[in-house]
Design a protein around this motif. Structure first.
Motif, mmCIF file in Angstrom:
data_model
loop_
_atom_site.group_PDB
_atom_site.id
_atom_site.type_symbol
_atom_site.label_atom_id
_atom_site.label_comp_id
_atom_site.label_asym_id
_atom_site.label_seq_id
_atom_site.Cartn_x
_atom_site.Cartn_y
_atom_site.Cartn_z
ATOM 1 N N THR A 1 -39.508 98.232 -1.035
ATOM 2 C CA THR A 1 -38.325 98.174 -1.896
ATOM 3 C C THR A 1 -38.574 97.212 -3.049
ATOM 4 O OG1 THR A 1 -36.877 98.687 -0.036
ATOM 5 C CG2 THR A 1 -35.845 97.690 -1.967
ATOM 6 N N ALA A 2 -39.200 96.068 -2.754
ATOM 7 C CA ALA A 2 -39.535 95.102 -3.808
ATOM 8 C C ALA A 2 -40.467 95.744 -4.828
ATOM 9 C CB ALA A 2 -40.184 93.850 -3.209
ATOM 10 N N MET A 3 -41.469 96.490 -4.358
ATOM 11 C CA MET A 3 -42.419 97.133 -5.267
ATOM 12 C C MET A 3 -41.745 98.223 -6.106
ATOM 13 S SD MET A 3 -45.796 97.224 -2.851
ATOM 14 C CE MET A 3 -46.771 98.146 -4.024
ATOM 15 N N GLN A 4 -40.812 98.942 -5.510
ATOM 16 C CA GLN A 4 -40.079 99.970 -6.264
ATOM 17 C C GLN A 4 -39.275 99.332 -7.393
ATOM 18 O OE1 GLN A 4 -37.231 102.185 -3.945
ATOM 19 N NE2 GLN A 4 -36.494 103.324 -5.713
ATOM 20 N N LEU A 5 -38.576 98.253 -7.076
ATOM 21 C CA LEU A 5 -37.804 97.547 -8.100
ATOM 22 C C LEU A 5 -38.714 96.988 -9.186
ATOM 23 C CD1 LEU A 5 -35.285 95.651 -5.791
ATOM 24 C CD2 LEU A 5 -34.739 97.540 -7.363
ATOM 25 N N MET A 6 -39.860 96.463 -8.800
ATOM 26 C CA MET A 6 -40.812 95.912 -9.765
ATOM 27 C C MET A 6 -41.333 96.998 -10.697
ATOM 28 S SD MET A 6 -42.911 93.320 -7.276
ATOM 29 C CE MET A 6 -43.891 92.505 -8.546
ATOM 30 N N ASP A 7 -41.670 98.160 -10.131
ATOM 31 C CA ASP A 7 -42.171 99.269 -10.951
ATOM 32 C C ASP A 7 -41.103 99.744 -11.928
ATOM 33 O OD1 ASP A 7 -44.060 101.243 -11.799
ATOM 34 O OD2 ASP A 7 -43.130 102.698 -10.469
ATOM 35 N N GLU A 8 -39.855 99.775 -11.479
ATOM 36 C CA GLU A 8 -38.753 100.187 -12.356
ATOM 37 C C GLU A 8 -38.594 99.221 -13.532
ATOM 38 O OE1 GLU A 8 -33.915 100.801 -12.133
ATOM 39 O OE2 GLU A 8 -35.073 100.899 -10.287
ATOM 40 N N VAL A 9 -38.594 97.933 -13.244
ATOM 41 C CA VAL A 9 -38.468 96.927 -14.305
ATOM 42 C C VAL A 9 -39.672 96.998 -15.244
ATOM 43 C CG1 VAL A 9 -38.494 94.432 -14.755
ATOM 44 C CG2 VAL A 9 -36.937 95.387 -13.051
ATOM 45 N N ALA A 10 -40.858 97.175 -14.686
ATOM 46 C CA ALA A 10 -42.063 97.277 -15.510
ATOM 47 C C ALA A 10 -41.999 98.505 -16.417
ATOM 48 C CB ALA A 10 -43.308 97.333 -14.619
ATOM 49 N N PHE A 11 -41.547 99.632 -15.868
ATOM 50 C CA PHE A 11 -41.412 100.856 -16.660
ATOM 51 C C PHE A 11 -40.448 100.651 -17.829
ATOM 52 C CE2 PHE A 11 -38.679 104.518 -17.507
ATOM 53 C CZ PHE A 11 -39.603 105.385 -18.066
ATOM 54 N N ILE A 12 -39.322 100.018 -17.558
ATOM 55 C CA ILE A 12 -38.332 99.793 -18.617
ATOM 56 C C ILE A 12 -38.920 98.879 -19.700
ATOM 57 C CG2 ILE A 12 -36.082 98.772 -19.156
ATOM 58 C CD1 ILE A 12 -35.195 99.757 -16.317
ATOM 59 N N ALA A 13 -39.612 97.810 -19.294
ATOM 60 C CA ALA A 13 -40.221 96.897 -20.275
ATOM 61 C C ALA A 13 -41.270 97.629 -21.117
ATOM 62 C CB ALA A 13 -40.844 95.698 -19.575
ATOM 63 N N ALA A 14 -42.114 98.439 -20.465
ATOM 64 C CA ALA A 14 -43.154 99.193 -21.188
ATOM 65 C C ALA A 14 -42.532 100.163 -22.181
ATOM 66 C CB ALA A 14 -44.044 99.944 -20.199
ATOM 67 N N THR A 15 -41.462 100.833 -21.750
ATOM 68 C CA THR A 15 -40.793 101.801 -22.619
ATOM 69 C C THR A 15 -40.088 101.102 -23.767
ATOM 70 O OG1 THR A 15 -40.524 103.309 -20.748
ATOM 71 C CG2 THR A 15 -39.109 103.678 -22.665
ATOM 72 N N ARG A 16 -39.449 99.979 -23.487
ATOM 73 C CA ARG A 16 -38.764 99.235 -24.551
ATOM 74 C C ARG A 16 -39.767 98.739 -25.587
ATOM 75 N NH1 ARG A 16 -35.288 94.630 -22.413
ATOM 76 N NH2 ARG A 16 -34.292 94.785 -24.439
ATOM 77 N N PHE A 17 -40.975 98.383 -25.136
ATOM 78 C CA PHE A 17 -41.993 97.925 -26.075
ATOM 79 C C PHE A 17 -42.512 99.078 -26.934
ATOM 80 C CE2 PHE A 17 -46.416 97.501 -27.261
ATOM 81 C CZ PHE A 17 -46.369 96.349 -28.038
ATOM 82 N N SER A 18 -42.910 100.163 -26.297
ATOM 83 C CA SER A 18 -43.601 101.244 -27.014
ATOM 84 C C SER A 18 -42.668 102.299 -27.598
ATOM 85 C CB SER A 18 -44.586 101.941 -26.081
ATOM 86 O OG SER A 18 -43.870 102.671 -25.083
ATOM 87 N N ARG A 19 -41.508 102.486 -26.951
ATOM 88 C CA ARG A 19 -40.576 103.567 -27.313
ATOM 89 C C ARG A 19 -41.268 104.924 -27.242
ATOM 90 N NH1 ARG A 19 -35.680 101.544 -26.232
ATOM 91 N NH2 ARG A 19 -35.522 99.465 -27.117
#
Length: 128
Positions: free
Chosen positions: A34-52
């Motif tokens: 569950t911790a890893m799932q939440l981490m991947d979600e936050v990482a995905f959002i950060a990556a998307t916000r950076f690159s669009r």
């Protein structure tokens, strides 16, 4: 602040969650998955916000579970861009534990996730 530094700063992503019993194991601590799932979600959002751009996870690197995350606490996940390549980037995610009824805050988990930018045909493209 340069344009790139500003993009990196604006991409920082934070998520707060309460750790309820339905997300814990028989030790009354947060499931690692569950911790890893939440981490991947936050990482995905950060990556998307950076690159669009469309981003996909291609790897996770060394998830360090320093201390267990008990039920009845609040966790804050913070995702930050830590490396920018040509077609990929890394996001480091840290999980901090906060006790609900005190100011105690502890570093619990950290890890790095690598993402690749892709086009509509799923072909890797520039992250910038």
């Amino acid at each position: 602040m340069s344009d790139l530094a500003q993009r990196i700063a604006h991409a920082e992503t934070r998520l707060f969650k309460a750790v309820f019993p339905n997300t814990t194991n028989h030790y009354d601590t947060l499931f690692g998955g569950t911790a890893m799932q939440l981490m991947d979600e936050v990482a995905f959002i950060a990556a998307t916000r950076f690159s669009r751009k469309r981003m996909v996870t291609v790897s996770s690197d060394r998830i360090n579970f320093r201390i267990p995350i008990p039920a009845g606490t609040i966790v804050e996940l913070i995702g930050r861009i830590s490396r920018i390549g040509t077609k990929s980037l890394d996001v480091t995610v840290d999980i901090h534990i906060e006790e609900m009824y005190s100011d105690v805050r502890l570093d619990a988990v950290s890890g790095t996730f690598t993402f690749v930018a892709i086009d509509e045909h799923k072909v890797p493209i520039s992250v910038l």
